[in-house]
Design a protein around this motif. Structure first.
Motif, PDB file in Angstrom:
ATOM      1  N   SER A 151      10.311 -80.417  -7.772  1.00  0.00           N
ATOM      2  CA  SER A 151      11.315 -81.480  -7.886  1.00  0.00           C
ATOM      3  C   SER A 151      11.188 -82.507  -6.768  1.00  0.00           C
ATOM      4  N   LEU A 152      10.905 -82.057  -5.558  1.00  0.00           N
ATOM      5  CA  LEU A 152      10.785 -83.005  -4.443  1.00  0.00           C
ATOM      6  C   LEU A 152       9.580 -83.920  -4.634  1.00  0.00           C
ATOM      7  N   ILE A 153       8.456 -83.357  -5.074  1.00  0.00           N
ATOM      8  CA  ILE A 153       7.248 -84.179  -5.280  1.00  0.00           C
ATOM      9  C   ILE A 153       7.497 -85.201  -6.387  1.00  0.00           C
ATOM     10  N   LEU A 154       8.141 -84.770  -7.460  1.00  0.00           N
ATOM     11  CA  LEU A 154       8.421 -85.689  -8.560  1.00  0.00           C
ATOM     12  C   LEU A 154       9.412 -86.767  -8.124  1.00  0.00           C
ATOM     13  N   ALA A 155      10.421 -86.371  -7.341  1.00  0.00           N
ATOM     14  CA  ALA A 155      11.376 -87.358  -6.837  1.00  0.00           C
ATOM     15  C   ALA A 155      10.694 -88.363  -5.911  1.00  0.00           C
ATOM     16  N   LEU A 156       9.764 -87.887  -5.111  1.00  0.00           N
ATOM     17  CA  LEU A 156       9.011 -88.794  -4.243  1.00  0.00           C
ATOM     18  C   LEU A 156       8.209 -89.798  -5.067  1.00  0.00           C
ATOM     19  N   ALA A 157       7.613 -89.328  -6.148  1.00  0.00           N
ATOM     20  CA  ALA A 157       6.832 -90.232  -6.991  1.00  0.00           C
ATOM     21  C   ALA A 157       7.720 -91.313  -7.612  1.00  0.00           C
ATOM     22  N   PHE A 158       8.869 -90.890  -8.149  1.00  0.00           N
ATOM     23  CA  PHE A 158       9.791 -91.866  -8.755  1.00  0.00           C
ATOM     24  C   PHE A 158      10.342 -92.819  -7.703  1.00  0.00           C
ATOM     25  N   ALA A 159      10.713 -92.281  -6.525  1.00  0.00           N
ATOM     26  CA  ALA A 159      11.268 -93.129  -5.473  1.00  0.00           C
ATOM     27  C   ALA A 159      10.227 -94.119  -4.968  1.00  0.00           C
ATOM     28  N   ALA A 160       8.969 -93.691  -4.863  1.00  0.00           N
ATOM     29  CA  ALA A 160       7.912 -94.602  -4.434  1.00  0.00           C
ATOM     30  C   ALA A 160       7.693 -95.707  -5.454  1.00  0.00           C
ATOM     31  N   GLU A 167      20.380 -96.435  -4.218  1.00  0.00           N
ATOM     32  CA  GLU A 167      20.488 -96.439  -5.682  1.00  0.00           C
ATOM     33  C   GLU A 167      19.210 -95.926  -6.325  1.00  0.00           C
ATOM     34  N   ASN A 168      18.068 -96.370  -5.826  1.00  0.00           N
ATOM     35  CA  ASN A 168      16.811 -95.883  -6.374  1.00  0.00           C
ATOM     36  C   ASN A 168      16.602 -94.402  -6.084  1.00  0.00           C
ATOM     37  N   ALA A 169      17.085 -93.935  -4.929  1.00  0.00           N
ATOM     38  CA  ALA A 169      17.000 -92.508  -4.626  1.00  0.00           C
ATOM     39  C   ALA A 169      17.853 -91.698  -5.602  1.00  0.00           C
ATOM     40  N   VAL A 170      19.009 -92.210  -5.951  1.00  0.00           N
ATOM     41  CA  VAL A 170      19.868 -91.526  -6.923  1.00  0.00           C
ATOM     42  C   VAL A 170      19.168 -91.417  -8.268  1.00  0.00           C
ATOM     43  N   ILE A 171      18.551 -92.506  -8.712  1.00  0.00           N
ATOM     44  CA  ILE A 171      17.841 -92.493  -9.996  1.00  0.00           C
ATOM     45  C   ILE A 171      16.671 -91.511  -9.942  1.00  0.00           C
ATOM     46  N   ALA A 172      15.928 -91.530  -8.842  1.00  0.00           N
ATOM     47  CA  ALA A 172      14.769 -90.647  -8.719  1.00  0.00           C
ATOM     48  C   ALA A 172      15.185 -89.175  -8.738  1.00  0.00           C
ATOM     49  N   GLY A 243      15.157 -89.538   2.549  1.00  0.00           N
ATOM     50  CA  GLY A 243      15.540 -90.307   3.727  1.00  0.00           C
ATOM     51  C   GLY A 243      14.605 -90.064   4.898  1.00  0.00           C
ATOM     52  N   PHE A 244      14.154 -88.821   5.048  1.00  0.00           N
ATOM     53  CA  PHE A 244      13.226 -88.474   6.127  1.00  0.00           C
ATOM     54  C   PHE A 244      11.921 -89.253   5.997  1.00  0.00           C
ATOM     55  N   LEU A 245      11.481 -89.461   4.752  1.00  0.00           N
ATOM     56  CA  LEU A 245      10.218 -90.163   4.509  1.00  0.00           C
ATOM     57  C   LEU A 245      10.397 -91.670   4.357  1.00  0.00           C
ATOM     58  N   GLY A 246      11.615 -92.155   4.528  1.00  0.00           N
ATOM     59  CA  GLY A 246      11.855 -93.583   4.468  1.00  0.00           C
ATOM     60  C   GLY A 246      12.055 -94.138   3.079  1.00  0.00           C
TER      61      GLY A 246
END
Length: 305
Positions: A151-160, A167-172, A243-246
């Protein structure tokens, strides 16, 4: 025959008696559920921390001791003291006040993601479990695709792909948090679909939406509520990771993950800069897990009393 029975008639009397018994049984289940929850000290601790988080977020301007954005370079990297309870960061900002205001961001992300993913996962799981066939195969294969990635890797991909921001973090995070709920709702629906009262409703001519909303949805809600509560810790950790990864809240917002990232450069000489927000993340994530476990024991009708 009593006067009550004579005036109301046997049918109305029995119906009212049935309603009363049903209410008494419901109240009794609630009573024993709450009593069992309060008897679990870990669950009570989790609830207390979650309530404290909510109170701190609501009353942040009164709970904080300093302006979370106010800089004082002459007082940078000061250790915990009576003036700055959790010390100061590299810009002289009070860490305690930033953690207090950061609770608003964390709670906002957790609640907004939960409100989004719970209905989506519930509807997808119920539709797959009730209709079966191609509907089930297509929806579950999509769910499996999402579950095949961490889930974290997929969220990182969507957030990137979406760009940094709350707002984009919420969507990701929402795009990665619904599959477990869909799986659970499907399992509950498959079990309920075989019940006799569902067959009776179908024979009587009830439509599929009516059966789903009136008969299957109430059965799925307790399990989904518990699953969503347990997911909140994962949502919070994922938000902190972004947030840690910006890729989450941007500086100077007092987001706990971003604060931990900024403080890692001073971890050796100024341990409090990274320890305080990291401890806040750990404590709140643990509280959501403990509260979710207690809520599961209270709402699961199959638990022995």
């Amino acid at each position: 025959m009593s006067k009550v029975q004579t005036s109301m008639g046997w049918r109305d009397y029995l119906a009212s008696d049935t309603i009363t018994s049903s209410r008494q049984a419901t109240l009794q289940r609630i009573y024993w559920g709450v009593r069992g929850f309060l008897a679990n000290p870990l669950a009570v601790f989790g609830l207390a921390v979650v309530m404290l988080l909510a109170i701190m977020a609501i009353f942040a301007p009164w709970v904080a001791t300093h302006d979370p954005l106010s800089q004082n370079l002459s007082g940078a990297l000061q250790p915990p003291s009576a003036e700055n309870w959790f010390g100061t960061d590299e810009f002289g900002r009070d860490i305690y006040s930033r953690i207090v205001f950061g609770s608003r961001i964390s709670l906002y992300i957790v609640l907004l993601v939960s409100v989004i993913v719970a209905p989506i996962g519930l509807l997808i799981g119920m539709a797959a479990g009730y209709f079966g066939g191609w509907t089930d195969r297509v929806l579950m294969r999509i769910t499996d695709i999402f579950l095949s990635f961490p889930s974290l890797i997929l969220a990182l991909a969507f957030a990137a792909a979406l760009g940094p921001g709350i707002e984009n973090a919420v969507i990701a995070i929402a795009l990665t948090a619904w599959p477990p709920i869909a799986r659970l709702a499907r399992a509950e629906t498959l079990t309920t679909r075989a019940a006799d009262y569902i067959a009776a409703a179908q024979v009587s001519g009830a439509s599929s939406p009516r059966i789903l909303l009136a008969h299957i949805l109430p059965i799925c809600i307790p399990s989904v509520v518990v699953r969503t509560t347990l997911n909140m810790s994962g949502i919070m950790l994922t938000a902190a990771g972004l947030g840690f990864l910006g890729l989450g809240a941007q500086p100077p917002s007092p987001e706990w993950g971003a604060m931990t990232s900024a403080g890692r450069r001073f971890m050796i000489d100024s341990w409090w800069v990274v320890t305080m927000p990291g401890t806040a993340i750990l404590l709140v994530a643990l509280a959501f897990n403990l509260f979710g476990d207690g809520l599961r024991d209270m709402l699961d009708p199959r638990q022995a009393r």
